[in-house]
Design a protein around this motif. Structure first.
Motif, mmCIF file in Angstrom:
data_model
loop_
_atom_site.group_PDB
_atom_site.id
_atom_site.type_symbol
_atom_site.label_atom_id
_atom_site.label_comp_id
_atom_site.label_asym_id
_atom_site.label_seq_id
_atom_site.Cartn_x
_atom_site.Cartn_y
_atom_site.Cartn_z
ATOM 1 N N THR A 196 -38.572 40.746 1.615
ATOM 2 C CA THR A 196 -37.679 39.593 1.637
ATOM 3 C C THR A 196 -37.607 39.039 3.054
ATOM 4 O O THR A 196 -37.929 39.737 4.010
ATOM 5 C CB THR A 196 -36.277 39.982 1.142
ATOM 6 N N PRO A 197 -37.180 37.797 3.201
ATOM 7 C CA PRO A 197 -37.108 37.186 4.527
ATOM 8 C C PRO A 197 -36.064 37.873 5.411
ATOM 9 O O PRO A 197 -35.152 38.546 4.915
ATOM 10 C CB PRO A 197 -36.690 35.745 4.248
ATOM 11 N N GLU A 198 -36.219 37.663 6.725
ATOM 12 C CA GLU A 198 -35.226 38.131 7.686
ATOM 13 C C GLU A 198 -35.182 37.161 8.863
ATOM 14 O O GLU A 198 -36.154 36.460 9.136
ATOM 15 C CB GLU A 198 -35.511 39.551 8.155
ATOM 16 N N CYS A 199 -34.035 37.110 9.522
ATOM 17 C CA CYS A 199 -33.834 36.184 10.635
ATOM 18 C C CYS A 199 -33.196 36.921 11.809
ATOM 19 O O CYS A 199 -32.229 37.664 11.610
ATOM 20 C CB CYS A 199 -32.918 35.032 10.239
ATOM 21 N N SER A 200 -33.726 36.720 13.006
ATOM 22 C CA SER A 200 -33.078 37.251 14.202
ATOM 23 C C SER A 200 -32.122 36.186 14.728
ATOM 24 O O SER A 200 -32.395 34.994 14.644
ATOM 25 C CB SER A 200 -34.108 37.643 15.255
ATOM 26 N N VAL A 201 -30.986 36.637 15.265
ATOM 27 C CA VAL A 201 -29.940 35.730 15.722
ATOM 28 C C VAL A 201 -29.657 35.991 17.200
ATOM 29 O O VAL A 201 -29.448 37.135 17.604
ATOM 30 C CB VAL A 201 -28.637 35.942 14.906
ATOM 31 N N GLN A 202 -29.672 34.916 17.990
ATOM 32 C CA GLN A 202 -29.282 34.976 19.399
ATOM 33 C C GLN A 202 -28.126 34.015 19.607
ATOM 34 O O GLN A 202 -28.214 32.853 19.233
ATOM 35 C CB GLN A 202 -30.435 34.583 20.317
ATOM 36 N N ILE A 203 -27.046 34.535 20.202
ATOM 37 C CA ILE A 203 -25.887 33.703 20.501
ATOM 38 C C ILE A 203 -25.658 33.740 22.007
ATOM 39 O O ILE A 203 -25.551 34.819 22.594
ATOM 40 C CB ILE A 203 -24.632 34.188 19.748
ATOM 41 N N ASN A 204 -25.611 32.569 22.595
ATOM 42 C CA ASN A 204 -25.393 32.407 24.031
ATOM 43 C C ASN A 204 -26.433 33.174 24.854
ATOM 44 O O ASN A 204 -26.112 33.807 25.856
ATOM 45 C CB ASN A 204 -23.967 32.833 24.407
ATOM 46 N N GLY A 205 -27.688 33.166 24.378
ATOM 47 C CA GLY A 205 -28.784 33.795 25.102
ATOM 48 C C GLY A 205 -28.905 35.291 24.917
ATOM 49 O O GLY A 205 -29.797 35.915 25.478
ATOM 50 N N LYS A 206 -28.015 35.924 24.148
ATOM 51 C CA LYS A 206 -28.061 37.361 23.916
ATOM 52 C C LYS A 206 -28.449 37.633 22.481
ATOM 53 O O LYS A 206 -27.931 36.997 21.561
ATOM 54 C CB LYS A 206 -26.687 37.994 24.169
ATOM 55 N N ARG A 207 -29.344 38.590 22.304
ATOM 56 C CA ARG A 207 -29.721 38.957 20.941
ATOM 57 C C ARG A 207 -28.513 39.572 20.263
ATOM 58 O O ARG A 207 -28.007 40.613 20.666
ATOM 59 C CB ARG A 207 -30.885 39.936 20.951
ATOM 60 N N SER A 208 -28.069 38.930 19.225
ATOM 61 C CA SER A 208 -26.835 39.317 18.570
ATOM 62 C C SER A 208 -27.079 40.259 17.397
ATOM 63 O O SER A 208 -26.326 41.194 17.186
ATOM 64 C CB SER A 208 -26.101 38.066 18.099
ATOM 65 N N GLY A 209 -28.109 39.988 16.603
ATOM 66 C CA GLY A 209 -28.365 40.824 15.436
ATOM 67 C C GLY A 209 -29.446 40.244 14.557
ATOM 68 O O GLY A 209 -30.210 39.379 14.978
ATOM 69 N N LYS A 210 -29.514 40.751 13.323
ATOM 70 C CA LYS A 210 -30.551 40.338 12.385
ATOM 71 C C LYS A 210 -29.931 40.130 11.011
ATOM 72 O O LYS A 210 -29.084 40.905 10.576
ATOM 73 C CB LYS A 210 -31.631 41.413 12.328
ATOM 74 N N LEU A 211 -30.368 39.076 10.345
ATOM 75 C CA LEU A 211 -29.986 38.819 8.964
ATOM 76 C C LEU A 211 -31.088 39.346 8.065
ATOM 77 O O LEU A 211 -32.236 38.917 8.176
ATOM 78 C CB LEU A 211 -29.811 37.320 8.731
ATOM 79 N N ALA A 212 -30.770 40.282 7.202
ATOM 80 C CA ALA A 212 -31.730 40.837 6.247
ATOM 81 C C ALA A 212 -31.308 40.365 4.860
ATOM 82 O O ALA A 212 -30.177 40.590 4.448
ATOM 83 C CB ALA A 212 -31.753 42.355 6.329
ATOM 84 N N PHE A 213 -32.194 39.725 4.128
ATOM 85 C CA PHE A 213 -31.854 39.105 2.845
ATOM 86 C C PHE A 213 -32.220 39.996 1.671
ATOM 87 O O PHE A 213 -33.179 40.758 1.717
ATOM 88 C CB PHE A 213 -32.584 37.770 2.695
ATOM 89 N N GLN A 214 -31.413 39.870 0.592
ATOM 90 C CA GLN A 214 -31.698 40.492 -0.700
ATOM 91 C C GLN A 214 -31.458 39.450 -1.766
ATOM 92 O O GLN A 214 -30.650 38.545 -1.574
ATOM 93 C CB GLN A 214 -30.755 41.668 -1.022
ATOM 94 N N MET A 215 -32.130 39.609 -2.890
ATOM 95 C CA MET A 215 -31.911 38.699 -4.003
ATOM 96 C C MET A 215 -30.554 38.990 -4.623
ATOM 97 O O MET A 215 -30.132 40.130 -4.697
ATOM 98 C CB MET A 215 -32.996 38.836 -5.063
ATOM 99 N N ARG A 216 -29.866 37.929 -5.062
ATOM 100 C CA ARG A 216 -28.575 38.091 -5.742
ATOM 101 C C ARG A 216 -28.772 38.586 -7.124
ATOM 102 O O ARG A 216 -29.638 38.261 -7.831
ATOM 103 C CB ARG A 216 -27.851 36.754 -5.831
#
Length: 123
Positions: free
Chosen positions: A103-123
């Motif tokens: 499944t897709p995943e997204c990395s998240v950076q807030i204010n220049g700092k790596r904040s975390g990762k979004l890991a997706f699952q089907m509903r």
């Protein structure tokens, strides 16, 4: 004689059957604290088979602390880079599908700092 109308009727029926897949995300935070709030996303994939071409649309909605902060399209392979501001801070979200069977995943950076990762699952 009946083959042409039957073929046209079948094509019209098949072209009108759109399907939708819904994904929800888990946020894997890099820190033990939620400095900038909890991030959540919803991903919708719509497949619309046409007569000559199938159209695939991916749309992501990103929420921070239950507030919708952006809604944007992604490419057919779930990739895309999103840039926006949240409470005056720049936010960067980079999405990929690592393998065809994942499944897709997204990395998240807030204010220049790596904040975390979004890991997706089907509903």
């Amino acid at each position: 004689m009946f083959k042409l109308p039957l073929a046209l009727t079948s094509a019209i029926l098949l072209s009108g059957c759109a399907s939708t897949m819904q994904y929800t995300s888990d946020y894997q935070n890099n820190n033990s604290s939620y400095e900038h709030g909890e991030v959540y996303a919803s991903l919708t994939r719509t497949t619309d088979p046409g007569f000559f071409k199938t159209t695939i649309k991916n749309e992501i909605e990103i929420f921070i602390d239950d507030e919708l902060v952006t809604k944007a399209p992604l490419y057919q392979d779930y990739s895309g880079e999103l840039y926006f501001f949240y409470q005056g801070m720049p936010v960067e979200v980079n999405c990929v599908q690592p393998h065809i069977f994942t499944t897709p995943e997204c990395s998240v950076q807030i204010n220049g700092k790596r904040s975390g990762k979004l890991a997706f699952q089907m509903r």
